[in-house]
Design a protein around this motif. Structure first.
Motif, PDB file in Angstrom:
ATOM      1  N   ARG A  80      38.458  46.505  42.347  1.00 23.92           N
ATOM      2  CA  ARG A  80      39.595  47.977  42.247  1.00 23.92           C
ATOM      3  C   ARG A  80      41.271  47.859  41.935  1.00 23.92           C
ATOM      4  NH1 ARG A  80      42.205  52.294  43.462  1.00 23.92           N
ATOM      5  NH2 ARG A  80      41.527  52.304  46.446  1.00 23.92           N
ATOM      6  N   LYS A  81      40.817  47.044  43.855  1.00 25.00           N
ATOM      7  CA  LYS A  81      42.487  46.824  43.672  1.00 25.00           C
ATOM      8  C   LYS A  81      43.214  45.243  42.867  1.00 25.00           C
ATOM      9  CE  LYS A  81      43.105  48.998  47.519  1.00 25.00           C
ATOM     10  NZ  LYS A  81      43.390  49.668  48.219  1.00 25.00           N
TER      11      LYS A  81
ATOM     12  N   LYS B  48      42.684  45.542  39.713  1.00 23.78           N
ATOM     13  CA  LYS B  48      42.854  46.392  38.606  1.00 23.78           C
ATOM     14  C   LYS B  48      44.389  47.314  38.495  1.00 23.78           C
ATOM     15  CE  LYS B  48      38.153  46.429  36.173  1.00 23.78           C
ATOM     16  NZ  LYS B  48      36.800  47.257  36.061  1.00 23.78           N
ATOM     17  N   GLU B  49      44.557  47.717  39.624  1.00 24.09           N
ATOM     18  CA  GLU B  49      45.507  48.057  39.732  1.00 24.09           C
ATOM     19  C   GLU B  49      46.568  47.636  40.185  1.00 24.09           C
ATOM     20  OE1 GLU B  49      47.006  51.643  43.537  1.00 24.09           O
ATOM     21  OE2 GLU B  49      45.062  50.795  43.470  1.00 24.09           O
TER      22      GLU B  49
ATOM     23  N   ARG C 214      33.747  45.069  45.319  1.00 22.90           N
ATOM     24  CA  ARG C 214      33.995  46.009  44.322  1.00 22.90           C
ATOM     25  C   ARG C 214      35.733  46.864  44.597  1.00 22.90           C
ATOM     26  NH1 ARG C 214      30.866  50.475  46.027  1.00 22.90           N
ATOM     27  NH2 ARG C 214      29.480  49.004  45.795  1.00 22.90           N
ATOM     28  N   GLU C 215      35.564  46.999  45.996  1.00 24.61           N
ATOM     29  CA  GLU C 215      37.067  47.047  46.139  1.00 24.61           C
ATOM     30  C   GLU C 215      38.109  45.911  46.191  1.00 24.61           C
ATOM     31  OE1 GLU C 215      39.914  50.324  47.579  1.00 24.61           O
ATOM     32  OE2 GLU C 215      37.744  50.344  47.630  1.00 24.61           O
TER      33      GLU C 215
END
Length: 96
Positions: free
Chosen positions: A73-74, A76-77, A69-70
């Motif tokens: 997120r990274k 996408k960032e 999940r992390e």
């Protein structure tokens, strides 16, 4: 490599077999009000080991999900930051 795997498997099975042979005495186990009587000691040990392995696997699985999940997120960032950089590069520089 295949022969080494076979030899290692035979050695592990022999050790486990000796463990079973030398630990056949019966034990009584009581857990959460449930009583198990006359269980072989080797079975109690194996059940305990497998429960420990399962619990460890479960926590590893939960940790892996949070890491994935992390990572998403990274990713996408990073994608949004790359898009921002591309937009900034397209701006013209003007002198005042």
């Amino acid at each position: 490599m295949n022969a080494l795997r076979i030899i290692l498997t035979v050695v592990i099975l022999a050790v486990l077999g000796l463990f079973v042979v030398y630990n056949t005495q019966s034990v009584n186990v009581s857990y959460l009000g449930i009583k198990f009587e006359n269980m072989p000691l080797w079975l109690v040990v194996f059940i305990s080991v497998f429960i420990g392995i399962f619990i460890g696997w479960f926590f590893m699985f939960v940790d892996e999900l949070s890491i994935k999940r992390e990572l998403k997120r990274k990713d996408k960032e990073i994608k949004s930051l790359k898009e921002e950089i591309a937009q900034l590069r397209q701006l013209t520089i003007t002198k005042e």
